[in-house]
Motif scaffolding. Structure first.
Motif, mmCIF file in Angstrom:
data_model
loop_
_atom_site.group_PDB
_atom_site.id
_atom_site.type_symbol
_atom_site.label_atom_id
_atom_site.label_comp_id
_atom_site.label_asym_id
_atom_site.label_seq_id
_atom_site.Cartn_x
_atom_site.Cartn_y
_atom_site.Cartn_z
ATOM 1 N N UNK A 61 0.699 -1.148 0.027
ATOM 2 C CA UNK A 61 0.159 -0.001 0.246
ATOM 3 C C UNK A 61 0.831 1.294 -0.076
ATOM 4 N N UNK A 62 0.241 2.461 -0.635
ATOM 5 C CA UNK A 62 0.839 3.650 -0.387
ATOM 6 C C UNK A 62 -0.083 4.326 0.695
ATOM 7 N N UNK A 63 0.518 4.632 1.851
ATOM 8 C CA UNK A 63 -0.045 5.246 3.009
ATOM 9 C C UNK A 63 -0.188 6.754 2.917
ATOM 10 N N UNK A 64 -1.342 7.095 2.941
ATOM 11 C CA UNK A 64 -1.718 8.798 3.071
ATOM 12 C C UNK A 64 -1.027 9.338 4.419
ATOM 13 N N UNK A 65 -0.455 10.715 4.181
ATOM 14 C CA UNK A 65 0.086 11.322 5.524
ATOM 15 C C UNK A 65 -0.939 11.637 6.674
ATOM 16 N N UNK A 66 -2.305 11.623 6.326
ATOM 17 C CA UNK A 66 -3.287 12.213 7.092
ATOM 18 C C UNK A 66 -3.590 11.374 8.271
ATOM 19 N N UNK A 67 -2.658 10.600 9.080
ATOM 20 C CA UNK A 67 -2.978 9.534 10.232
ATOM 21 C C UNK A 67 -4.001 10.136 11.168
ATOM 22 N N UNK A 68 -5.050 9.830 11.565
ATOM 23 C CA UNK A 68 -5.757 10.112 12.630
ATOM 24 C C UNK A 68 -5.415 9.672 13.924
ATOM 25 N N UNK A 69 -5.634 10.298 14.884
ATOM 26 C CA UNK A 69 -5.676 9.837 16.189
ATOM 27 C C UNK A 69 -6.752 10.003 17.325
ATOM 28 N N UNK A 70 -6.942 9.468 18.473
ATOM 29 C CA UNK A 70 -7.608 9.621 19.290
ATOM 30 C C UNK A 70 -7.520 9.121 20.746
ATOM 31 N N UNK A 71 -7.989 9.498 21.742
ATOM 32 C CA UNK A 71 -7.443 9.045 22.963
ATOM 33 C C UNK A 71 -8.278 7.435 23.107
ATOM 34 N N UNK A 72 -7.523 6.820 23.654
ATOM 35 C CA UNK A 72 -7.792 5.488 24.066
ATOM 36 C C UNK A 72 -8.560 5.341 25.463
ATOM 37 N N UNK A 73 -9.970 5.721 25.397
ATOM 38 C CA UNK A 73 -10.713 6.034 26.519
ATOM 39 C C UNK A 73 -12.031 5.192 26.652
#
Length: 250
Positions: A180-192
């Motif tokens: 795969x080619x991976x996009x740069x816009x990785x998204x994150x969220x707290x693990x809660x």
């Protein structure tokens, strides 16, 4: 009983590390409308319903659990189809999907099995197709191996599954190995996952109250859930939820 099925038994419907919010963000990033969608391990079918609401051309789920297959097919009411198969060997034709979507299922696999499932997603995607994942992650990139192993042991003890979360850099590297080619816009969220505010946000007031009532009436299960929550809290600085969009080159 594995932790996610224990939570489902108690009435927890959203079982994703980044909660409903990150799921919605990844569904937006997937651009689902008028696309042929394959979801790997739809589980209870909550995300499957959200996918259907966005108007795909077709929806197919793949799950190894026959009870989950039956439950989600019933929940979808013919708007899509879930079949029993392995995510590493779906039985679907080459280049048959515009989007492959998966949440909180790669985390539970060894790195070798992760790569096999990613390679299968690559095979069934059309050129230019998107592989969208929402998984448990570790932070920061470069986290030392001793800490990773400590977290893996703690998760295995509390949730009864050999979870192997990766850093964002490691997730991206594995996707690249699969082609795969991976996009740069990785998204994150707290693990809660088990924090009260997240439970209310994910389940709504009535769902959160149902979950709380079930916890109060089941002391053995309550003890396990509180143990899971302690583990998540103890390692909260290193645990995160990560969402990545990868593309199959044209």
């Amino acid at each position: 009983m594995a932790g996610h099925w224990l939570l489902a038994r108690l009435g927890k419907r959203v079982l994703r590390p980044g909660g409903r919010e990150l799921t919605e963000r990844m569904l937006d990033a997937a651009m689902i409308t008028d696309s042929d969608i394959v979801e790997l391990a739809p589980g209870l079918g909550r995300t499957a319903q959200e996918i259907i609401r966005r108007g795909p051309r077709s929806y197919r789920g793949i799950d190894t659990d026959p009870a989950a297959v039956e439950h989600t097919n019933r929940r979808l009411g013919g708007a899509g189809t879930v079949t029993q198969a392995d995510a590493a060997n779906t039985g679907l034709p080459d280049a048959s999907a515009d989007i492959v979507f998966g949440e909180a299922m790669l985390t539970m696999q060894s790195d070798r099995a992760k790569l096999e499932m990613m390679t299968e997603a690559f095979r069934i995607l059309k050129p230019g197709g998107r592989y969208v994942i929402h998984e448990l992650g570790l932070t920061p990139d470069g986290l030392d191996d001793a800490t990773k192993q400590e977290i893996q042991r703690a998760l295995a003890k509390s949730i009864k599954v050999n979870a192997r979360p990766l850093t964002s850099e490691e997730w991206r590297a594995l996707l690249t190995r699969a082609g795969f080619t991976v996009r740069e816009d990785t998204r994150f969220a707290p693990m809660r996952l088990l924090q009260p505010r997240r439970i209310i946000a994910d389940e709504g007031i009535s769902g959160a109250l149902r979950f709380a009532r079930n916890l109060m009436s089941m002391p053995e299960e309550r003890s396990r859930v509180l143990g899971m929550r302690r583990t998540f809290h103890e390692h909260q600085k290193a645990l995160t939820a990560v969402g990545i969009v990868a593309e199959k080159p044209r």
